[in-house]
Design a protein around this motif. Structure first.
Motif, PDB file in Angstrom:
ATOM      1  N   LEU A  15      13.462 -12.662   9.181  1.00 50.32           N
ATOM      2  CA  LEU A  15      13.656 -12.355  10.624  1.00 50.32           C
ATOM      3  C   LEU A  15      12.766 -12.870  11.536  1.00 50.32           C
ATOM      4  CD1 LEU A  15      15.195  -8.820  10.500  1.00 50.32           C
ATOM      5  CD2 LEU A  15      16.470 -10.769  10.762  1.00 50.32           C
ATOM      6  N   LYS A  18      14.663 -15.424  13.897  1.00 51.63           N
ATOM      7  CA  LYS A  18      15.111 -14.728  15.221  1.00 51.63           C
ATOM      8  C   LYS A  18      14.049 -14.479  16.079  1.00 51.63           C
ATOM      9  CE  LYS A  18      18.962 -13.920  12.597  1.00 51.63           C
ATOM     10  NZ  LYS A  18      19.804 -14.999  12.660  1.00 51.63           N
ATOM     11  N   TYR A  51      18.098  -1.169   7.421  1.00 47.83           N
ATOM     12  CA  TYR A  51      18.390  -2.281   8.113  1.00 47.83           C
ATOM     13  C   TYR A  51      19.763  -2.172   9.012  1.00 47.83           C
ATOM     14  CZ  TYR A  51      19.567  -7.480   8.843  1.00 47.83           C
ATOM     15  OH  TYR A  51      19.487  -8.767   9.437  1.00 47.83           O
ATOM     16  N   ILE A  62      22.122  -3.909  11.833  1.00 44.40           N
ATOM     17  CA  ILE A  62      22.658  -4.944  12.859  1.00 44.40           C
ATOM     18  C   ILE A  62      23.636  -4.409  13.829  1.00 44.40           C
ATOM     19  CG2 ILE A  62      23.749  -7.242  13.024  1.00 44.40           C
ATOM     20  CD1 ILE A  62      22.814  -7.800  10.126  1.00 44.40           C
ATOM     21  N   TYR A  90      23.316 -10.520  18.713  1.00 43.23           N
ATOM     22  CA  TYR A  90      22.982  -9.936  17.341  1.00 43.23           C
ATOM     23  C   TYR A  90      21.596  -9.355  17.565  1.00 43.23           C
ATOM     24  CZ  TYR A  90      27.077 -12.752  16.323  1.00 43.23           C
ATOM     25  OH  TYR A  90      28.511 -12.958  16.250  1.00 43.23           O
ATOM     26  N   HIS A 105      18.845  -7.109  15.280  1.00 42.57           N
ATOM     27  CA  HIS A 105      18.411  -6.706  14.216  1.00 42.57           C
ATOM     28  C   HIS A 105      17.326  -5.760  14.050  1.00 42.57           C
ATOM     29  CE1 HIS A 105      20.643 -10.324  11.890  1.00 42.57           C
ATOM     30  NE2 HIS A 105      20.543 -10.683  13.529  1.00 42.57           N
TER      31      HIS A 105
END
Length: 164
Positions: free
Chosen positions: A21, A25, A62, A64, A109, A111
């Protein structure tokens, strides 16, 4: 067009996903972690806390959160506020977590990697993974507070100015 929200949650055996990530991201924020540390050191901090429960097989969660068809451009600060309100609303504000954003033109999105072990050594049960209606309501309210705030929304500012 109506904004569509989805919340997906998975158990994860380790925190290696944080490394991925970091490279793909935008780092947004975290709790009980210094997010200015290098990724491998952050992963080590997560492992250290979860190591207080040595028999634990799935160390993290995790999540999302997808916000699709957003009718305004949200900046990173607005997204951080949504995440903060959501996490407080579901009662996970005492967990160690790190959050990343993937902001596209009309889709966002979010995360989030949560450590299942709290600083007090308690454990978040994963048998209830999978978002329920209360989580969706908390997310809806969190988004509404940000999206409907005229400071964050030029369209609403124009509309409100016309009404005055």
């Amino acid at each position: 067009m109506v904004m569509k929200m989805t919340i997906e949650e998975w158990k994860i055996p380790n925190f290696e996903l944080i490394q991925t990530l970091f490279s793909e991201k935008i780092l947004a924020n975290g709790s009980l972690i210094d997010i200015s540390l290098p990724p491998l050191q952050i992963i080590q901090e997560f492992k250290t806390l979860s190591g207080t429960r040595p028999k634990l097989r799935n160390l993290g969660i995790y999540t999302i959160i997808s916000l699709k068809n957003t009718y305004i451009q949200l900046n990173q600060e607005s997204c951080r506020k949504i995440v903060d309100q959501y996490i407080h609303g579901i009662g996970w504000h005492d967990l160690q977590y790190i959050c990343f954003l993937d902001v596209q033109s009309s889709n966002i999105y979010i995360h989030i990697i949560f450590n299942r072990v709290t600083p007090q050594g308690k454990l978040i049960d994963i048998k209830y993974l999978g978002a329920n209606w209360q989580q969706y309501e908390v997310l809806r309210q969190s988004c509404s507070r940000i999206l409907e705030n005229p400071v964050n929304n030029k369209y609403l500012q124009i509309r409100c100015n016309c009404c005055s």
